[in-house]
Design a protein around this motif. Sequence first.
Motif, short mmCIF file in Angstrom:
data_model
loop_
_atom_site.label_atom_id
_atom_site.label_comp_id
_atom_site.label_asym_id
_atom_site.label_seq_id
_atom_site.Cartn_x
_atom_site.Cartn_y
_atom_site.Cartn_z
N CYS A 18 4.02 -32.01 13.68
CA CYS A 18 4.97 -32.39 14.73
C CYS A 18 5.90 -33.47 14.21
CB CYS A 18 4.22 -32.97 15.94
SG CYS A 18 2.96 -31.88 16.58
N LYS A 19 7.07 -33.55 14.83
CA LYS A 19 7.99 -34.66 14.60
C LYS A 19 8.27 -35.28 15.96
CE LYS A 19 12.21 -36.25 12.51
NZ LYS A 19 13.40 -35.94 11.74
N ASP A 20 7.96 -36.56 16.08
CA ASP A 20 8.12 -37.27 17.36
C ASP A 20 7.48 -36.49 18.51
OD1 ASP A 20 9.55 -39.31 16.05
OD2 ASP A 20 11.38 -38.13 16.18
N LYS A 21 6.27 -35.99 18.24
CA LYS A 21 5.44 -35.26 19.21
C LYS A 21 6.08 -33.96 19.70
CE LYS A 21 2.84 -39.34 20.43
NZ LYS A 21 2.36 -40.25 21.45
N GLN A 22 6.93 -33.38 18.86
CA GLN A 22 7.48 -32.05 19.11
C GLN A 22 7.00 -31.14 17.99
OE1 GLN A 22 9.44 -31.20 21.86
NE2 GLN A 22 8.90 -33.27 22.51
N LEU A 23 6.34 -30.04 18.34
CA LEU A 23 5.76 -29.14 17.34
C LEU A 23 6.85 -28.53 16.46
CD1 LEU A 23 3.06 -27.87 16.41
CD2 LEU A 23 3.57 -25.97 17.97
N ILE A 24 6.65 -28.65 15.15
CA ILE A 24 7.56 -28.06 14.16
C ILE A 24 7.00 -26.74 13.65
CG2 ILE A 24 8.60 -28.33 11.87
CD1 ILE A 24 8.42 -31.34 12.25
N ASP A 25 5.71 -26.77 13.28
CA ASP A 25 5.10 -25.61 12.65
C ASP A 25 3.58 -25.75 12.77
OD1 ASP A 25 4.82 -23.25 11.23
OD2 ASP A 25 5.72 -24.01 9.38
N ILE A 166 -4.95 -23.89 21.28
CA ILE A 166 -5.56 -25.10 20.70
C ILE A 166 -4.47 -26.04 20.22
CG2 ILE A 166 -6.93 -25.95 18.76
CD1 ILE A 166 -8.71 -23.44 19.15
N ILE A 167 -3.45 -25.51 19.58
CA ILE A 167 -2.36 -26.36 19.05
C ILE A 167 -1.64 -27.07 20.20
CG2 ILE A 167 -0.12 -26.31 17.88
CD1 ILE A 167 -2.44 -26.13 15.92
N ASP A 168 -1.29 -26.34 21.26
CA ASP A 168 -0.61 -26.98 22.40
C ASP A 168 -1.50 -28.04 23.04
OD1 ASP A 168 1.62 -25.40 22.02
OD2 ASP A 168 1.14 -24.01 23.65
N ASN A 169 -2.80 -27.76 23.15
CA ASN A 169 -3.71 -28.74 23.75
C ASN A 169 -3.91 -29.96 22.86
OD1 ASN A 169 -4.12 -27.43 26.22
ND2 ASN A 169 -5.69 -26.11 25.35
N LEU A 170 -3.89 -29.79 21.55
CA LEU A 170 -3.92 -30.94 20.64
C LEU A 170 -2.68 -31.80 20.86
CD1 LEU A 170 -5.20 -29.28 17.35
CD2 LEU A 170 -6.24 -31.30 18.42
N LEU A 171 -1.54 -31.15 20.97
CA LEU A 171 -0.29 -31.88 21.18
C LEU A 171 -0.33 -32.66 22.49
CD1 LEU A 171 2.52 -32.48 20.06
CD2 LEU A 171 3.32 -30.38 21.11
N LEU A 172 -0.84 -32.06 23.54
CA LEU A 172 -0.95 -32.74 24.84
C LEU A 172 -1.89 -33.93 24.79
CD1 LEU A 172 -1.12 -29.67 27.27
CD2 LEU A 172 0.77 -31.31 27.04
N ALA A 173 -2.85 -33.89 23.87
CA ALA A 173 -3.84 -34.97 23.77
C ALA A 173 -3.34 -36.18 22.98
CB ALA A 173 -5.13 -34.45 23.15
N MET A 174 -2.11 -36.13 22.50
CA MET A 174 -1.56 -37.30 21.81
C MET A 174 -0.99 -38.25 22.86
SD MET A 174 0.02 -35.81 18.29
CE MET A 174 -0.01 -37.43 17.55
N ASP A 175 -1.92 -38.86 23.61
CA ASP A 175 -1.55 -39.75 24.70
C ASP A 175 -2.45 -40.98 24.69
OD1 ASP A 175 -4.00 -38.88 25.71
OD2 ASP A 175 -3.11 -37.58 27.22
N ASP A 176 -2.21 -41.90 25.59
CA ASP A 176 -2.99 -43.14 25.63
C ASP A 176 -4.46 -42.90 25.95
OD1 ASP A 176 -0.77 -44.64 24.97
OD2 ASP A 176 -0.28 -45.15 27.05
#
Length: 196
Positions: A18-25, A166-176
């Motif tokens: 990801c770049k700035d919490k936006q999935l690249i690949d 799984i990838i989308d849920n990992l991305l969502l888990a990048m939170d406080d």
Amino acid sequence: MFELLIDTSNTQLNVGLCKDKQLIDYISYEAWQRQSELLVVEIDKLLTKHNVNRKDIDGVCVGVGPGSYTGVRIGLTVAKTICYACKCSMYAVSSLQLLKSNNPSIVIMNARSERSYFAVYDGNNIIEQDQILDNNAVKKYIEEHPQYEICGDVKHLQLESSKYSIIDNLLLAMDDIHKVDDIYKVNPVYLKDLYK
């Protein structure tokens, strides 16, 4: 800055960039009992493909279990190593939470020996904590709660899973909520020791 997403807790190898919490690949494929030989290689491939220097990694989100004993250890060890070397943030998330859909979900993973890892999630809300249950108890819960979607590794129960990422849920888990204060205190979650 860039972030890595890693989950090796079950039969699949999942790595995202990801770049700035936006999935690249990302990559996601079956790699049962091969995660140890493939994880670092796939991370390097993604970084090279997108001309990302390891020093530019600002965060790592990793599934910490429950799941495959070796798979969980591999993913967490690599994530800790990257966070230590790059002095970046770590986000730790239940591997069961990674199996949920966008709707209230019963999430299941085969724990072998007629048992399943089991939890129920509605977004970040935990309806039923991560636990290990015998398969009959899981089937009974499903029958009593038809309003929930069923997600995850459910073939051992002769069920079909709703779609999840799984990838989308990992991305969502990048939170406080999932951010780790001390990487040295993050341990794999196995649950089998808690089974009664």
